[in-house]
Design a protein around this motif. Structure first.
Motif, short mmCIF file in Angstrom:
data_model
loop_
_atom_site.label_atom_id
_atom_site.label_comp_id
_atom_site.label_asym_id
_atom_site.label_seq_id
_atom_site.Cartn_x
_atom_site.Cartn_y
_atom_site.Cartn_z
N ILE A 58 19.30 6.58 -20.56
CA ILE A 58 20.45 7.45 -20.32
C ILE A 58 21.27 7.48 -21.60
N VAL A 59 21.54 8.68 -22.11
CA VAL A 59 22.39 8.87 -23.28
C VAL A 59 23.60 9.68 -22.84
N VAL A 60 24.79 9.14 -23.10
CA VAL A 60 26.03 9.78 -22.68
C VAL A 60 26.80 10.24 -23.91
N SER A 61 27.13 11.51 -23.93
CA SER A 61 28.05 12.05 -24.93
C SER A 61 29.43 11.98 -24.27
N ALA A 62 30.17 10.93 -24.59
CA ALA A 62 31.39 10.59 -23.85
C ALA A 62 32.61 11.29 -24.43
N GLY A 63 32.88 12.48 -23.92
CA GLY A 63 34.08 13.21 -24.32
C GLY A 63 35.21 12.93 -23.35
N LEU A 105 30.96 8.16 -28.39
CA LEU A 105 32.30 8.71 -28.25
C LEU A 105 32.41 10.04 -28.97
N GLU A 106 32.98 11.01 -28.28
CA GLU A 106 33.29 12.31 -28.87
C GLU A 106 34.31 13.01 -28.00
N GLY A 107 35.11 13.85 -28.60
CA GLY A 107 36.07 14.66 -27.86
C GLY A 107 37.25 13.86 -27.35
N GLY A 108 38.33 14.56 -27.11
CA GLY A 108 39.57 13.94 -26.68
C GLY A 108 40.40 13.55 -27.89
N TYR A 109 41.64 13.91 -27.89
CA TYR A 109 42.44 13.74 -29.10
C TYR A 109 43.77 13.05 -28.87
N HIS A 110 43.97 12.45 -27.73
CA HIS A 110 45.20 11.70 -27.47
C HIS A 110 44.93 10.26 -27.87
N ILE A 111 45.17 9.95 -29.13
CA ILE A 111 44.71 8.68 -29.68
C ILE A 111 45.55 7.47 -29.30
#
Length: 114
Positions: A58-63, A105-111
């Motif tokens: 399983i590969v997750v692109s976690a946005g 990890l990818e996506g989301g910009y509230h750091i």
């Protein structure tokens, strides 16, 4: 709600991509969908078919664009929903592919979090 042309930002994720190869499964949600609706959709549209498929990996692109604090403002999810999905995917990985799960990890910009 999709943008013009039935696509979601940044131009993918609509239901029309479900039949394209390689196998892509999307679960489009209304803006700010409540947690219970999101979890039902994830169980029905993603987790159940994934279990039936019985993957080797399983590969997750976690946005995290669906997070309530993301500046795009499309989501209403909080950390607990992402934790729940991670736990569900880890359980499937243990059941079907000897725990093999990669999360990127990818996506989301509230750091600043929370």
């Amino acid at each position: 709600h999709p943008e013009e042309g039935g696509r979601f930002y940044p131009g993918s994720g609509g239901p029309g991509t479900d039949s394209e190869a390689p196998r892509v499964v999307n679960a489009p949600m209304r803006l700010r969908a409540p947690s219970a609706r999101w979890r039902r959709a994830m169980l029905r549209t993603l987790l159940a078919p994934l279990s039936t498929f019985a993957p080797d990996l399983i590969v997750v692109s976690a946005g995290f664009d669906a997070h309530a604090h993301d500046p795009l403002g499309a989501g209403a999810l909080h950390e607990v929903e992402f934790e729940w999905m991670t736990a569900e995917l880890m359980s499937l990985a243990e059941t079907h592919c000897e725990g093999r799960l990669i999360s990127l990890l990818e996506g989301g910009y509230h750091i600043t979090g929370g």
